[in-house]
Design an enzyme around this catalytic site. Sequence first.
Site, PDB file in Angstrom:
ATOM      1  N   ASN A  11      11.608  -2.008  -1.126  1.00 51.86           N
ATOM      2  CA  ASN A  11      11.740  -2.292   0.306  1.00 51.86           C
ATOM      3  C   ASN A  11      12.638  -3.512   0.457  1.00 51.86           C
ATOM      4  O   ASN A  11      12.220  -4.627   0.174  1.00 51.86           O
ATOM      5  CB  ASN A  11      10.337  -2.551   0.888  1.00 51.86           C
ATOM      6  CG  ASN A  11      10.373  -3.027   2.328  1.00 51.86           C
ATOM      7  OD1 ASN A  11      11.417  -2.981   2.985  1.00 51.86           O
ATOM      8  ND2 ASN A  11       9.227  -3.491   2.820  1.00 51.86           N
ATOM      9  N   TRP A  12      13.868  -3.271   0.889  1.00 49.95           N
ATOM     10  CA  TRP A  12      14.847  -4.366   0.946  1.00 49.95           C
ATOM     11  C   TRP A  12      14.730  -5.199   2.225  1.00 49.95           C
ATOM     12  O   TRP A  12      15.470  -6.173   2.397  1.00 49.95           O
ATOM     13  CB  TRP A  12      16.266  -3.812   0.772  1.00 49.95           C
ATOM     14  CG  TRP A  12      16.489  -3.222  -0.586  1.00 49.95           C
ATOM     15  CD1 TRP A  12      15.647  -3.328  -1.662  1.00 49.95           C
ATOM     16  CD2 TRP A  12      17.602  -2.446  -1.029  1.00 49.95           C
ATOM     17  NE1 TRP A  12      16.178  -2.657  -2.747  1.00 49.95           N
ATOM     18  CE2 TRP A  12      17.378  -2.112  -2.380  1.00 49.95           C
ATOM     19  CE3 TRP A  12      18.770  -1.993  -0.406  1.00 49.95           C
ATOM     20  CZ2 TRP A  12      18.277  -1.349  -3.128  1.00 49.95           C
ATOM     21  CZ3 TRP A  12      19.671  -1.230  -1.146  1.00 49.95           C
ATOM     22  CH2 TRP A  12      19.436  -0.911  -2.491  1.00 49.95           C
ATOM     23  N   LYS A  13      13.825  -4.792   3.122  1.00 50.12           N
ATOM     24  CA  LYS A  13      13.584  -5.554   4.368  1.00 50.12           C
ATOM     25  C   LYS A  13      14.920  -5.876   5.048  1.00 50.12           C
ATOM     26  O   LYS A  13      15.860  -5.087   4.972  1.00 50.12           O
ATOM     27  CB  LYS A  13      12.758  -6.805   4.062  1.00 50.12           C
ATOM     28  CG  LYS A  13      11.485  -6.462   3.271  1.00 50.12           C
ATOM     29  CD  LYS A  13      10.478  -7.566   3.216  1.00 50.12           C
ATOM     30  CE  LYS A  13       9.258  -7.096   2.443  1.00 50.12           C
ATOM     31  NZ  LYS A  13       8.183  -8.057   2.441  1.00 50.12           N
ATOM     32  N   HIS A  55       4.331  -0.986   8.183  1.00 51.52           N
ATOM     33  CA  HIS A  55       4.349  -2.160   7.300  1.00 51.52           C
ATOM     34  C   HIS A  55       3.698  -3.322   8.038  1.00 51.52           C
ATOM     35  O   HIS A  55       3.842  -3.446   9.260  1.00 51.52           O
ATOM     36  CB  HIS A  55       5.804  -2.492   6.920  1.00 51.52           C
ATOM     37  CG  HIS A  55       5.892  -3.531   5.851  1.00 51.52           C
ATOM     38  ND1 HIS A  55       5.720  -4.869   6.112  1.00 51.52           N
ATOM     39  CD2 HIS A  55       6.095  -3.420   4.516  1.00 51.52           C
ATOM     40  CE1 HIS A  55       5.826  -5.540   4.965  1.00 51.52           C
ATOM     41  NE2 HIS A  55       6.058  -4.690   3.987  1.00 51.52           N
ATOM     42  N   GLU A  84       4.496  -6.273   8.342  1.00 51.38           N
ATOM     43  CA  GLU A  84       5.436  -7.088   9.137  1.00 51.38           C
ATOM     44  C   GLU A  84       5.718  -6.421  10.481  1.00 51.38           C
ATOM     45  O   GLU A  84       5.904  -7.105  11.489  1.00 51.38           O
ATOM     46  CB  GLU A  84       6.728  -7.332   8.324  1.00 51.38           C
ATOM     47  CG  GLU A  84       6.474  -8.342   7.213  1.00 51.38           C
ATOM     48  CD  GLU A  84       7.376  -8.208   5.993  1.00 51.38           C
ATOM     49  OE1 GLU A  84       8.422  -7.553   6.074  1.00 51.38           O
ATOM     50  OE2 GLU A  84       6.996  -8.760   4.934  1.00 51.38           O
ATOM     51  N   GLU A 107      -1.269  -2.837   0.807  1.00 47.89           N
ATOM     52  CA  GLU A 107      -0.562  -4.104   0.677  1.00 47.89           C
ATOM     53  C   GLU A 107      -1.380  -5.228   1.305  1.00 47.89           C
ATOM     54  O   GLU A 107      -1.345  -5.410   2.534  1.00 47.89           O
ATOM     55  CB  GLU A 107       0.795  -4.026   1.389  1.00 47.89           C
ATOM     56  CG  GLU A 107       1.736  -3.011   0.795  1.00 47.89           C
ATOM     57  CD  GLU A 107       3.186  -3.388   1.074  1.00 47.89           C
ATOM     58  OE1 GLU A 107       3.920  -3.626   0.114  1.00 47.89           O
ATOM     59  OE2 GLU A 107       3.557  -3.485   2.254  1.00 47.89           O
ATOM     60  N   GLY A 121       5.166 -11.437  -0.468  1.00 48.75           N
ATOM     61  CA  GLY A 121       6.162 -12.504  -0.451  1.00 48.75           C
ATOM     62  C   GLY A 121       5.596 -13.876  -0.789  1.00 48.75           C
ATOM     63  O   GLY A 121       6.259 -14.891  -0.600  1.00 48.75           O
ATOM     64  N   SER A 139       3.973  -8.892  -4.014  1.00 52.79           N
ATOM     65  CA  SER A 139       4.412  -9.706  -5.147  1.00 52.79           C
ATOM     66  C   SER A 139       4.383  -8.956  -6.484  1.00 52.79           C
ATOM     67  O   SER A 139       4.040  -9.527  -7.522  1.00 52.79           O
ATOM     68  CB  SER A 139       3.603 -11.011  -5.227  1.00 52.79           C
ATOM     69  OG  SER A 139       3.832 -11.793  -4.053  1.00 52.79           O
ATOM     70  N   GLY A 165       8.943  -5.588  -2.662  1.00 54.11           N
ATOM     71  CA  GLY A 165       9.860  -6.250  -1.740  1.00 54.11           C
ATOM     72  C   GLY A 165      10.858  -7.104  -2.497  1.00 54.11           C
ATOM     73  O   GLY A 165      11.840  -6.616  -3.057  1.00 54.11           O
ATOM     74  N   GLY A 166      10.603  -8.419  -2.548  1.00 58.23           N
ATOM     75  CA  GLY A 166      11.535  -9.387  -3.117  1.00 58.23           C
ATOM     76  C   GLY A 166      12.124  -8.983  -4.463  1.00 58.23           C
ATOM     77  O   GLY A 166      13.343  -9.082  -4.662  1.00 58.23           O
TER      78      GLY A 166
HETATM   79  P1  PGA Z   1       6.888  -8.472  -1.854  1.00 56.49           P
HETATM   80  O1  PGA Z   1       6.881  -7.476  -0.572  1.00 56.49           O
HETATM   81  O2  PGA Z   1       7.010  -7.609  -3.077  1.00 56.49           O
HETATM   82  O3  PGA Z   1       8.086  -9.357  -1.633  1.00 56.49           O
HETATM   83  O4  PGA Z   1       5.595  -9.217  -1.840  1.00 56.49           O
HETATM   84  C1  PGA Z   1       6.167  -6.269  -0.595  1.00 56.49           C
HETATM   85  C2  PGA Z   1       6.312  -5.543   0.728  1.00 56.49           C
HETATM   86  O5  PGA Z   1       6.328  -6.202   1.775  1.00 56.49           O
HETATM   87  O6  PGA Z   1       6.420  -4.303   0.769  1.00 56.49           O
END
Ligand code: PGA
Length: 262
Positions: free
Chosen positions: A11-13, A101, A103, A173, A179, A219, A240-241
């Site tokens: 997930n490149w956000k 998600h 977010e 999640e 993050g 993470s 994500g990251g």
């Molecule tokens: P993260 O993000 O791996 O940076 O914690 C995961 C996500 O939001 O899908």
Amino acid sequence: MSARRPLISGNWKMHLNHFEALQVVQKLSYLLAPDDLEDVDVSVHPPFTDLRTVQTAVETDRMPFAVGAQNCHWEDSGAFTGEVSPAMLAKLNIAYVIVGHSERRELFGETDEDVNGKVLAVHRHAMTPILCVGETLAEREAGTTETKVVRQVHAGLAGLSPEQVAGMVVAYEPIWAIGTGRTATPADAQAVCALVRATVGEVAGADAAVSVRVQYGGSVKAGNIAALMAEPDVDGALVGGASLDPEEFARIVRYRSEPAAS
Ligand code: PGA
């Protein structure tokens, strides 16, 4: 080993413009050998403005990745300034759409009802939703993780046939792990992923519960993926990251050859 085929999703956000996204996907394709992808599915989820570029590269160079989106609207068309239709995503051969998600829920006010509308819309266009669920730190400390996750799974899957649910992905999640560099322990991830599966069983029956793929996200890195994937109800990861760095993401995809210590 579970019969479910693992799915590792990046997930490149709101990172990487379309030039950068192209470079990342090309590098990833260079780093991963066909053998690495024999037993695992991989999807990448760039921002909307990158999708056409990434999809064209993946199809032209026959890269073994699915292209996914991060969100969509629940309607197919209409006066919804700034929104993207699931029909438009389907036209780009998008395979997976991340829905709900944390977010989106926390920062943009998406309700369980909105999320369900999106899950239904993604299915309507023969794509696969990745339905995200998970608790905040305050909810975990208050002991309400289970109540919240069960509610989100029930609400997210409302109105779907057992067959539709069976083909889906649910991503557990924990919001406090996203993050932050804090990962759920494999045992904690397993406990909630098992709860997600049991809840899917209540909603859609035993066959759907066996087939649905449950990802862990929060993470995930090359150093902790193997221990998470060793758990029986963890069928993949939403990353994500660490997915922004093709070297690190390639190691995550090759989790079988990474040491299991987290
Ligand atoms: P993260 O993000 O791996 O940076 O914690 C995961 C996500 O939001 O899908």
